[in-house]
Design an enzyme around this catalytic site. Structure first.
Site, PDB file in Angstrom:
ATOM      1  N   HIS A   1     -33.723  -1.107 -46.692  1.00 38.86           N
ATOM      2  CA  HIS A   1     -33.451  -0.005 -45.762  1.00 38.86           C
ATOM      3  C   HIS A   1     -32.008   0.001 -45.263  1.00 38.86           C
ATOM      4  O   HIS A   1     -31.551   0.998 -44.726  1.00 38.86           O
ATOM      5  CB  HIS A   1     -34.377  -0.083 -44.547  1.00 38.86           C
TER       6      HIS A   1
ATOM      7  N   ASP B   1     -42.406  -1.720 -52.657  1.00 37.41           N
ATOM      8  CA  ASP B   1     -42.643  -1.797 -51.214  1.00 37.41           C
ATOM      9  C   ASP B   1     -43.202  -0.442 -50.758  1.00 37.41           C
ATOM     10  O   ASP B   1     -42.926   0.579 -51.394  1.00 37.41           O
ATOM     11  CB  ASP B   1     -41.295  -2.065 -50.526  1.00 37.41           C
TER      12      ASP B   1
HETATM   13  N1  LIG Z   1     -45.184   0.427 -36.861  1.00 40.61           N
HETATM   14  C1  LIG Z   1     -43.908  -0.231 -36.831  1.00 40.61           C
HETATM   15  C2  LIG Z   1     -42.828   0.714 -37.350  1.00 40.61           C
HETATM   16  C3  LIG Z   1     -41.909  -0.059 -38.300  1.00 40.61           C
HETATM   17  N2  LIG Z   1     -40.970   0.835 -38.954  1.00 40.61           N
HETATM   18  C4  LIG Z   1     -39.987   0.121 -39.775  1.00 40.61           C
HETATM   19  C5  LIG Z   1     -40.662  -0.539 -40.976  1.00 40.61           C
HETATM   20  C6  LIG Z   1     -39.674  -1.312 -41.821  1.00 40.61           C
HETATM   21  C7  LIG Z   1     -40.355  -1.929 -43.030  1.00 40.61           C
HETATM   22  C8  LIG Z   1     -39.444  -2.732 -43.875  1.00 40.61           C
HETATM   23  S1  LIG Z   1     -40.174  -3.188 -45.435  1.00 40.61           S
HETATM   24 ZN   LIG Z   2     -41.774  -1.975 -46.389  1.00 40.21          ZN
END
Ligand SMILES: NCCCNCCCCCS
Ligand SMILES: [Zn+2]
Length: 661
Positions: A135, A172
């Site tokens: 990300h 992912d």
């Molecule tokens: N419910 C929590 C929201 C998380 N939002 C970001 C997720 C990042 C994943 C990285 S693989």
């Molecule tokens: Zn993820």
């Protein structure tokens, strides 16, 4: 060549220091439970342990800006308030005094993997890292990510090893928008991502994550987004996207290196993904990528927040990288309607860029997938989706002692690493009698008798998983096929997939009980389909159309094979089919993902040039790359497509669009 494993507990030494619901799932235990599972299962010991290293500034600047790097460099000296303030400019990410150090180790681990694979020290490998990377953007941290580990690894590989074509597969459950941004206009990096999207309702809520974002300018076609517009996607949905989109395009692209954004929040039980795919599916996804780029595959951990399915998925991935056969996939029932709609949209968005998709159906209206799903489609009701999902852990199956056995004429040279099934004098009389009455009525020739009885011994040993796979050079291939199929199909639970390569009448009829499924590659025009269990794949001329053969294998034979889920795969090559060794090895390599690797290859005696290549594939060696594929012969595309359209009523895995009628 071995499999590298990179892990260092230093990457567990940072965590969330304040209350933030969005970030609380990204905990150090993700790494420790994963590594401990690898140790406990004995898989860690089978890997080549590589040390981590810190990515240098130069490495990081391959993707990120100086100002971003300088800003991150200040975080180790920040107070708690400063850290919280620093994070507030980014989305869903937290900082810690030690996270900069860990982020350098995470990126450095990916580079260590690339170095060891590109220098031929290992065949493939996995890096267990945190913070994740896919990300993070050029100028920003995002989604628990600080530096984009895999994007840096790709740029590093291009710069240091002049790698021409790199495939990044991001399984992912979140869209790796940082990776997409980095390579959007770069035709040297093909980026595949599927991700929970729900018509832009799911994080990171980007319009740019939809299927119509195909890449820009020279990079058009090299960015492939598969949005999941519903939760609850299962193994079938993931495999369908691999067979009908990711693999055909990957084979056409023919990468020199495969990088995997190996996030396991796409597995069942994950609070983020809310999908239903079981951990063993990652053995199949890994396996299906291992015959690309001559097996050069670097998997780097991204997400994965369920501390039970994460370690199971990591183990499934590593054991497959080590060459162990994938477990038989449990109850595949075909892709769901929503997955088919997404698949249809992506295939039609990319049909102008990839010749393997040229025949893909257009969208009725090329609207983007923000349209609501079909009215009345079953919605997973609230309380059901709130239940804690339960799944059966894949039973631990040790790889067989003998990975491949060879049954050759007495003067035949047994390939190395293969076990030779000698003609044993003392033939089992019960087998001999059975053979005599069923098959060898007339001839008494003891050589055939010996061959056939050894074949039945081989099948019995494969069934007991004492032997993984086998190859046999036989004089009379018809008698051998009949013997093998009758013997193998006899056991009640058995199903035999027979892949017949070459013209000639299949020497037995498949009855409708479904105990055998025959897929025959033939150059003869096929009349109407007699039965759903005897499928003639008609390829013009003499199989010289390699793209046509590969596409038929990927989007017809493989989906059929997964749906049929055989206990044994028999691959028969009748003489003179003239397939190149490399194509043959790709076929054997891909089919090895079925039947827990129980593949039996039968060839005519004069085919001993294929013995070496066949043995190599049966032993799990990656097949050599075929080179970028040209367009398949139009008439082969026509006939394969026509066949698929005719068969899809019987076989769900052949569907590629939502119109199921
Ligand atoms: N419910 C929590 C929201 C998380 N939002 C970001 C997720 C990042 C994943 C990285 S693989
Ligand atoms: Zn993820």
């Amino acid at each position: 060549m071995g499999t590298a494993l990179i892990y260092d507990e230093e990457m567990t030494n940072y965590k969330l220091l304040w209350v933030d619901p969005a970030c609380k799932i990204e905990v150090p235990e993700r790494l420790t439970v994963s590594y401990e599972a690898l140790v406990k299962s004995g898989l860690a010991d089978r890997c080549v342990s590589l040390p981590v290293r810190e990515a240098t500034d130069a490495d990081i600047l391959l993707v990120h800006s100086e100002e971003y790097l300088e800003a991150v460099k200040k975080t180790p000296y920040m107070t708690l308030e400063d850290l919280m303030d620093f994070c507030s400019q980014y989305g869903d990410v937290y900082f810690h005094p030690n996270i900069y150090h860990c982020a350098k180790l995470a990126a450095g681990s990916a580079l260590q993997l690339v170095d060891s694979v590109m220098m031929g020290k290992v065949r493939n490998g996995m890096a267990l890292v945190r913070p994740p990377g896919h990300h993070s953007m050029r100028n920003a941290a995002s989604g628990f990510c600080v530096f984009n580990n895999v994007a840096i690894a790709a740029q590093y590989a291009k710069q240091k090893y002049a790698v021409e074509r790199i495939l990044i597969v991001d399984w992912d459950i979140h869209h790796g928008q940082g990776v997409q941004d980095c390579f959007e206009d770069d035709p040297r990096v093909l980026y595949f991502s599927w991700h929970r999207y729900e018509h832009q309702k799911f994080w990171p809520n980007l319009r740019d994550s939809d299927f119509d974002r195909v890449g820009n300018e020279k990079g058009a076609g090299f960015n492939v987004n598969v949005p999941w517009n519903k939760v609850g996607m299962k193994n079938s949905d993931y495999l369908s996207v691999f067979c009908h989109l990711f693999l055909p395009v990957a084979y056409e692209f023919c990468p020199d290196l495969v990088l995997v954004c190996a996030g396991f929040d796409s597995a069942i039980g994950d609070p983020e993904g809310e999908m239903c795919a079981t951990p063993d599916i990652f053995a199949h996804l890994t396996h299906l990528l291992m015959n690309l780029a001559g097996g050069k595959l670097c998997a780097v951990l991204e997400g994965g927040y369920n501390l039970t399915s994460l370690p199971q998925s990591v183990c499934q991935t590593v054991q497959t990288l080590l060459g162990d056969p994938a477990p038989r996939p449990a109850n595949l029932d075909g892709p769901c309607l929503s997955a088919l709609e997404s698949l249809h949209c992506v295939r039609s968005a990319h049909k102008k860029y990839w010749s393997c998709l040229k025949h893909a159906a257009d969208l009725p209206t090329c609207e983007v997938s923000t349209k609501r799903n079909k009215v009345g489609e079953e919605e997973i009701n609230e309380e059901q989706s709130k239940q804690e999902p339960v799944w059966r852990e894949c039973p631990k199956t040790l790889p067989p002692d003998i990975s491949a056995a060879a049954l050759l004429p007495d003067d035949g040279i047994c390939p190395e690493r293969c076990y030779s099934l000698k003609s044993s004098e003392d033939l089992d009389p019960s087998i001999v009698n059975k053979l005599k009455e069923h098959i060898l009525k007339d001839t008494e020739d003891c050589e055939t008798l010996s061959t056939l009885s050894r074949l039945t011994v081989l099948i019995d040993k494969m069934e007991k998983n004492e032997i993984g796979s086998g190859l046999a050079l036989v004089k009379d291939i018809s008698k051998a096929v009949i013997c093998v199929v009758q013997h193998a199909a006899a056991a009640p639970m058995n199903r035999v997939l027979v892949v017949y390569v070459g013209d000639g009448v299949v020497p037995f009829h498949t009855n409708e009980d479904g105990k055998t499924l025959v897929v025959q590659f033939t150059t003869q025009k096929s009349e109407e389909i007699q039965s759903k269990y005897l499928i003639p794949v008609c390829l013009q001329k003499d199989y010289s159309d390699i793209p046509g053969f590969i596409q038929a294998t990927l989007s017809l034979l493989l989906p059929l094979g997964y749906e049929y889920d055989p206990s044994l795969v028999v691959v028969v090559q009748t003489s003179g089919c003239g397939l190149s060794h490399n194509v043959w090895q790709q076929l054997i390599g891909l089919l090895r993902g079925l039947a827990q690797g129980h593949t039996l290859v039968l060839m005519q005696e004069d085919q001993n040039a294929y013995v070496g290549p066949t043995a190599s594939s049966l032993l799990g060696d990656p097949a050599p790359p075929l080179g970028p594929l040209e367009a398949p012969l139009p008439e082969n595309v026509e006939s394969t497509e026509k066949l698929r359209l005719r068969l899809k009523a019987d076989w769900n895995f052949l569907l590629t669009t939502g119109n199921v009628k």
